[in-house]
Design a protein around this motif. Structure first.
Motif, PDB file in Angstrom:
ATOM      1  N   THR A  49       0.834  -1.214   0.000  1.00 37.99           N
ATOM      2  CA  THR A  49       0.000   0.000   0.000  1.00 37.99           C
ATOM      3  C   THR A  49       0.862   1.254   0.000  1.00 37.99           C
ATOM      4  O   THR A  49       0.589   2.237  -0.701  1.00 37.99           O
ATOM      5  CB  THR A  49      -0.909  -0.012   1.234  1.00 37.99           C
ATOM      6  N   PHE A  50       1.931   1.191   0.818  1.00 39.54           N
ATOM      7  CA  PHE A  50       2.857   2.332   0.848  1.00 39.54           C
ATOM      8  C   PHE A  50       3.483   2.555  -0.538  1.00 39.54           C
ATOM      9  O   PHE A  50       3.571   3.694  -1.011  1.00 39.54           O
ATOM     10  CB  PHE A  50       3.952   2.063   1.884  1.00 39.54           C
ATOM     11  N   LEU A  51       3.891   1.458  -1.209  1.00 38.84           N
ATOM     12  CA  LEU A  51       4.461   1.599  -2.555  1.00 38.84           C
ATOM     13  C   LEU A  51       3.444   2.198  -3.529  1.00 38.84           C
ATOM     14  O   LEU A  51       3.776   3.053  -4.360  1.00 38.84           O
ATOM     15  CB  LEU A  51       4.921   0.229  -3.063  1.00 38.84           C
ATOM     16  N   TRP A  52       2.220   1.768  -3.408  1.00 34.75           N
ATOM     17  CA  TRP A  52       1.187   2.282  -4.330  1.00 34.75           C
ATOM     18  C   TRP A  52       0.920   3.759  -4.086  1.00 34.75           C
ATOM     19  O   TRP A  52       0.764   4.545  -5.027  1.00 34.75           O
ATOM     20  CB  TRP A  52      -0.083   1.457  -4.167  1.00 34.75           C
ATOM     21  N   ARG A  53       0.879   4.151  -2.815  1.00 34.33           N
ATOM     22  CA  ARG A  53       0.570   5.541  -2.491  1.00 34.33           C
ATOM     23  C   ARG A  53       1.745   6.463  -2.803  1.00 34.33           C
ATOM     24  O   ARG A  53       1.559   7.622  -3.167  1.00 34.33           O
ATOM     25  CB  ARG A  53       0.185   5.669  -1.016  1.00 34.33           C
ATOM     26  N   LYS A  54       2.982   5.944  -2.664  1.00 30.98           N
ATOM     27  CA  LYS A  54       4.170   6.786  -2.865  1.00 30.98           C
ATOM     28  C   LYS A  54       4.852   6.505  -4.208  1.00 30.98           C
ATOM     29  O   LYS A  54       6.005   6.884  -4.401  1.00 30.98           O
ATOM     30  CB  LYS A  54       5.186   6.532  -1.734  1.00 30.98           C
ATOM     31  N   PHE A  87       4.618   7.657  -7.234  1.00 29.15           N
ATOM     32  CA  PHE A  87       5.102   8.775  -8.043  1.00 29.15           C
ATOM     33  C   PHE A  87       6.333   9.420  -7.406  1.00 29.15           C
ATOM     34  O   PHE A  87       7.283   9.786  -8.105  1.00 29.15           O
ATOM     35  CB  PHE A  87       3.983   9.798  -8.228  1.00 29.15           C
ATOM     36  N   ARG A  88       6.334   9.558  -6.089  1.00 27.33           N
ATOM     37  CA  ARG A  88       7.502  10.130  -5.406  1.00 27.33           C
ATOM     38  C   ARG A  88       8.719   9.215  -5.582  1.00 27.33           C
ATOM     39  O   ARG A  88       9.834   9.685  -5.834  1.00 27.33           O
ATOM     40  CB  ARG A  88       7.199  10.312  -3.919  1.00 27.33           C
ATOM     41  N   ILE A  89       8.497   7.910  -5.438  1.00 28.08           N
ATOM     42  CA  ILE A  89       9.612   6.974  -5.582  1.00 28.08           C
ATOM     43  C   ILE A  89      10.154   7.002  -7.002  1.00 28.08           C
ATOM     44  O   ILE A  89      11.380   7.035  -7.226  1.00 28.08           O
ATOM     45  CB  ILE A  89       9.159   5.552  -5.192  1.00 28.08           C
ATOM     46  N   ILE A  90       9.243   7.007  -7.988  1.00 19.50           N
ATOM     47  CA  ILE A  90       9.681   6.998  -9.390  1.00 19.50           C
ATOM     48  C   ILE A  90      10.404   8.288  -9.738  1.00 19.50           C
ATOM     49  O   ILE A  90      11.463   8.278 -10.393  1.00 19.50           O
ATOM     50  CB  ILE A  90       8.462   6.785 -10.310  1.00 19.50           C
ATOM     51  N   ILE A  91       9.888   9.432  -9.283  1.00 22.14           N
ATOM     52  CA  ILE A  91      10.529  10.720  -9.602  1.00 22.14           C
ATOM     53  C   ILE A  91      11.906  10.804  -8.954  1.00 22.14           C
ATOM     54  O   ILE A  91      12.894  11.206  -9.584  1.00 22.14           O
ATOM     55  CB  ILE A  91       9.619  11.885  -9.162  1.00 22.14           C
ATOM     56  N   THR A  92      11.978  10.409  -7.670  1.00 17.74           N
ATOM     57  CA  THR A  92      13.276  10.458  -6.976  1.00 17.74           C
ATOM     58  C   THR A  92      14.280   9.516  -7.631  1.00 17.74           C
ATOM     59  O   THR A  92      15.441   9.885  -7.856  1.00 17.74           O
ATOM     60  CB  THR A  92      13.096  10.072  -5.502  1.00 17.74           C
ATOM     61  N   ALA A  93      13.846   8.297  -7.939  1.00 18.36           N
ATOM     62  CA  ALA A  93      14.752   7.345  -8.591  1.00 18.36           C
ATOM     63  C   ALA A  93      15.181   7.859  -9.960  1.00 18.36           C
ATOM     64  O   ALA A  93      16.344   7.714 -10.358  1.00 18.36           O
ATOM     65  CB  ALA A  93      14.070   5.982  -8.718  1.00 18.36           C
ATOM     66  N   GLY A  94      14.238   8.481 -10.710  1.00 14.10           N
ATOM     67  CA  GLY A  94      14.597   9.019 -12.023  1.00 14.10           C
ATOM     68  C   GLY A  94      15.627  10.119 -11.934  1.00 14.10           C
ATOM     69  O   GLY A  94      16.579  10.169 -12.721  1.00 14.10           O
ATOM     70  N   LEU A  95      15.461  11.021 -10.960  1.00 15.01           N
ATOM     71  CA  LEU A  95      16.421  12.117 -10.793  1.00 15.01           C
ATOM     72  C   LEU A  95      17.803  11.574 -10.427  1.00 15.01           C
ATOM     73  O   LEU A  95      18.825  11.989 -10.996  1.00 15.01           O
ATOM     74  CB  LEU A  95      15.925  13.094  -9.727  1.00 15.01           C
ATOM     75  N   LEU A  96      17.815  10.639  -9.460  1.00 13.80           N
ATOM     76  CA  LEU A  96      19.113  10.083  -9.048  1.00 13.80           C
ATOM     77  C   LEU A  96      19.760   9.306 -10.196  1.00 13.80           C
ATOM     78  O   LEU A  96      20.978   9.390 -10.404  1.00 13.80           O
ATOM     79  CB  LEU A  96      18.927   9.172  -7.833  1.00 13.80           C
ATOM     80  N   ALA A  97      18.950   8.531 -10.938  1.00 13.70           N
ATOM     81  CA  ALA A  97      19.506   7.778 -12.058  1.00 13.70           C
ATOM     82  C   ALA A  97      20.036   8.702 -13.140  1.00 13.70           C
ATOM     83  O   ALA A  97      21.082   8.440 -13.753  1.00 13.70           O
ATOM     84  CB  ALA A  97      18.439   6.837 -12.627  1.00 13.70           C
ATOM     85  N   SER A  98      19.336   9.814 -13.380  1.00 18.78           N
ATOM     86  CA  SER A  98      19.800  10.777 -14.384  1.00 18.78           C
ATOM     87  C   SER A  98      21.128  11.400 -13.966  1.00 18.78           C
ATOM     88  O   SER A  98      22.053  11.538 -14.769  1.00 18.78           O
ATOM     89  CB  SER A  98      18.743  11.861 -14.589  1.00 18.78           C
ATOM     90  N   LEU A  99      21.215  11.783 -12.689  1.00 19.17           N
ATOM     91  CA  LEU A  99      22.472  12.353 -12.193  1.00 19.17           C
ATOM     92  C   LEU A  99      23.608  11.326 -12.285  1.00 19.17           C
ATOM     93  O   LEU A  99      24.730  11.659 -12.674  1.00 19.17           O
ATOM     94  CB  LEU A  99      22.299  12.818 -10.747  1.00 19.17           C
ATOM     95  N   PHE A 135      13.405   3.971  -2.778  1.00 26.67           N
ATOM     96  CA  PHE A 135      12.457   3.197  -1.977  1.00 26.67           C
ATOM     97  C   PHE A 135      12.823   3.252  -0.497  1.00 26.67           C
ATOM     98  O   PHE A 135      11.969   3.488   0.363  1.00 26.67           O
ATOM     99  CB  PHE A 135      12.443   1.745  -2.467  1.00 26.67           C
ATOM    100  N   GLY A 136      14.104   3.033  -0.180  1.00 29.18           N
ATOM    101  CA  GLY A 136      14.530   3.067   1.218  1.00 29.18           C
ATOM    102  C   GLY A 136      14.346   4.424   1.849  1.00 29.18           C
ATOM    103  O   GLY A 136      13.924   4.531   3.014  1.00 29.18           O
TER     104      GLY A 136
END
Length: 708
Positions: free
Chosen positions: A22-27, A29-41, A433-434
């Motif tokens: 449930t936490f993954l489902w609710r968060k 977009f935040r997890i994907i955006i944060t992971a995308g930014l870090l992966a891009s950097l 995620f962590g």
């Protein structure tokens, strides 16, 4: 019962897993955006890393032992191919050798090896040497005598040039080191030989001086002569001791003689004397002649006189001879004693001379061993010096060779862009995620409360959301205001209904006719929960709400009941009847008993047997009795009331209370052995969906993961 308990544990584990989902489902977009930014950097960083080219060359090293090694007795312990290769590697990794490579190739003139102006001051050669030390490596090729030289550089030509130069530079450097070592060893051996030569001369001179000072020619012969002399003296001493013993016996007998001649004859030395024996024979003959004359003649007869004169002459001679023998015995005894003392002195002197000869012999042996040891060392060092001089001009570098030269690399070896981007993506996803999970666990106090209660096996009865009251309904019971506001407070209404349903389910297992509602601290919302719960029960059952908070009562004020009207204290104090102490609530079937006038000692009122009997009688008139008590962590009123009820509910403000406060409340309930029904979390923030939505989300997640 055990199967039911196992089912409960499994259900709790499933809910924990679905809480995470449930936490993954609710968060998401935040997890994907944060992971995308870090992966891009990370990808940007990997792509823009400097390109590093790698060139390698292979060297064949000497497989034979160098002449400049340890002696065979020691080299058997330390020698070996791995040790020799490790030695070569350490030579190549030494700063002094690397600096020769920097000087030969003038690497300090290359831009790559030039010092940055932003750093501290370091000489150009030192900086280039340090840089090259970090950019090349030496490794062994297994089961061979070959080493692989690997050089990293920003330009392919520099990498190949340096990799090809290190081998010949090492061969020349190693040969130079060996020559220097041979020269140093020759000099050291010469110094040692001179010292040993001087030491040998000094040892020989000390031996000659010792022999001359002690007048020693042949020590072994002198020792044997002294032994023979001691043996002869000891033999003489034995004879003298025997003679002295015999003489001493005669002296003892002489000392006991009173003066008679016959007594002297008892001494063996006198008795066995030839003259004494002859005189004794002559005297016997003369005495026989005297006896014959006496029988024939008178004493005036010339023959008688002649015979008597002859006998007297023999006696006189006998007396003189005994005296001479006695004096001779005494003189001989003194002579023997003197000879005995002389022999003892000679033996002692000979022993001392023998002992001195022994010491001299030991000293001479030590000196001779010292000379022999020094001579042996001198010969050994002379032999080593001759070997060193012979091997001094041998070139060990002839046994080294370049097996494979380095070629100029075409593609950079570092960085591995695809792998770097893949690792960056994986790390970004895990970190994102962590990060959000830890942030959620740290910020979500309810999750920590839930984990703690799960470990203590305490059920959570309901989560009541925080709602905002209008100015018109502020201070009024939530149960009445939410009905007037309709769907606006639907979440609150569902939470109270969920609490009621949970208690009804528990009621099927154990009768919960009388329920006490307490809180952890002040202003945790226990009055709102107790009134809402009682109102919810009153729409199904005949319900009575009692305000037992005799310290800060609020229920009467919430329902606009005058504080001077009779209530619980009036009934317990026999000041008013029960019918006058209860009041009906407008627009609700709920019956209310306020606290009444406040007593000076509230705990004494509720501890009376009349209060317990009163609660017991209420079970016959009402299907459900809800009692509000003071906070359990503040006073002991809730514990006193809990002794007489069927169940206790603890209200916890999820935002205000801490885990230690909730744990203390549960500990007090456990120590008092009160029938705890569970915990109600009040004023929970961000409770955005009701139970139906939650169940719908769980169902969707189950379908997504194929769980039935």
């Amino acid at each position: 019962m055990d199967s039911n308990r196992d089912f409960t544990l499994k259900q709790e584990r499933s809910l924990d897993i679905f809480d995470i989902l449930t936490f993954l489902w609710r968060k998401k977009f935040r997890i994907i955006i944060t992971a995308g930014l870090l992966a891009s950097l990370g990808a940007y960083y990997v792509i823009h890393l400097p390109k590093i080219y790698v060139a390698s060359s292979i060297l064949l090293l000497s497989a034979k032992d160098s002449g400049l090694t340890l002696p065979s007795s020691l080299s058997a312990i330390t020698s070996g191919e791995d040790t020799r290769q490790d030695t070569y590697i350490e030579f190549m990794r030494s700063r002094q050798f690397v600096q020769t490579v920097v000087d030969d190739l003038a690497l300090y003139n290359l831009h790559e090896y030039q010092q940055s102006t932003d750093g501290g001051y370091v000489s150009e050669k030192d900086y280039a040497t340090t840089k090259l030390l970090n950019q090349f490596s030496v490794s062994k090729l297994s089961n061979t005598d070959m080493l692989k030289i690997t050089v990293e550089s920003l330009t392919p030509s520099s990498a190949a040039e340096i990799a090809n130069h290190i081998g010949p530079a090492f061969f020349a450097y190693y040969a130079l080191i060996n020559r220097q070592k041979a020269d140093s060893k020759s000099q050291w051996l010469n110094d040692q030989l001179n010292e040993l030569k001087n030491s040998l001369s000094q040892s020989e001179e000390r031996l000659l001086t010792f022999l001359r000072d002690n007048e020693l020619v042949n020590v072994e012969s002198q020792v044997e002569l002294a032994k023979s002399e001691i043996a002869g003296l000891i033999s003489q001493k034995i004879h003298i001791d025997r003679a002295v013993a015999e003489s001493q016996g005669s002296m003892v007998q002489l000392a006991t003689i009173s003066g008679g001649q016959q007594d002297y004859l008892q001494i063996p030395a006198i008795q066995n004397n030839a003259l004494i024996r002859d005189l004794r024979i002559r005297r016997g003959q003369q005495q026989l002649l005297m006896e014959g004359v006496t029988k024939r003649y008178l004493h005036k007869h010339p023959k008688y006189i002649a015979a008597k004169a002859g006998l007297e002459a023999i006696d006189t001679e006998f007396t003189m001879l005994i005296n001479q023998l006695v004096n001779g015995l005494r003189s001989s005894n003194e002579t023997l004693k003197a000879r005995q003392r002389q022999i003892l002195a000679q033996i002692q002197e000979t022993k001392e001379r023998h002992a001195n000869l022994g010491k001299h012999s030991m000293q001479i042996s030590r000196m001779q061993r010292e000379i022999e040891s020094t001579q042996h060392l001198y010969e050994m060092f002379l032999s080593r010096l001759q070997e060193t001089e012979i091997l001094k001009d041998l070139d060990d570098g002839d046994d080294f060779a370049i097996v494979d030269s380095a070629s100029e690399p075409t593609f950079p070896a570092k960085p591995k862009v695809v792998m770097g981007i893949a690792l960056s993506v994986i790390f970004s996803c895990v970190f994102s995620f962590g990060f959000w999970l830890i942030l959620h666990l740290v910020s979500d106090k309810y999750t920590r409360f839930k984990s703690m209660l799960s470990n203590l096996d305490v059920p959570i009865l309901s989560m009541v959301p925080r709602i905002k009251q209008t100015k018109a309904n502020k201070g009024k019971p939530f149960a009445l205001s939410m009905h007037s506001e309709g769907e606006r407070n639907y979440q609150y209404f569902e939470a109270i209904r969920s609490l009621r349903t949970g208690l009804l389910v528990k009621n099927n297992q154990h009768k919960n006719a009388v329920i006490a509602v307490t809180s952890i601290g002040e202003r945790d919302g226990k009055s709102e929960i107790s009134t809402s719960l009682a109102d919810s029960f009153s729409r199904m059952e005949k319900t009575l709400l009692i305000d037992v908070d005799l310290r800060q009562p609020k229920i009467g004020e919430m329902f606009d009941i005058d504080a001077n009207l009779p209530g619980l204290t009036s009934f317990l104090g026999n000041k008013s009847s029960f019918s006058k102490c209860i009041h009906a609530v407008h627009s609700s079937p709920l019956i209310l008993m306020p606290s009444g006038p406040l007593p000076p000692d509230p705990l004494a009122y509720i501890s009376k047997p009349r209060f317990a009997a009163f609660l017991h009688k209420l079970r016959g008139y009402y299907e459900r009795v809800v009692i509000e008590t003071p906070p359990i962590n503040t006073v002991s009123d809730a514990i006193a009331v809990g002794k007489f009820v069927d169940g206790v509910i603890i209200v916890c403000d999820a935002e205000k209370n801490e885990g230690a406060d909730l744990l203390l409340a549960l500990q007090r309930v456990h120590e008092a052995e009160l029938p705890l029904l569970g915990v109600v979390f009040n004023r929970v923030k961000d409770l955005r969906s009701n139970m139906n939505k939650r169940q719908g989300l769980v169902s969707r997640l189950k379908r997504a993961f194929g769980i039935r």
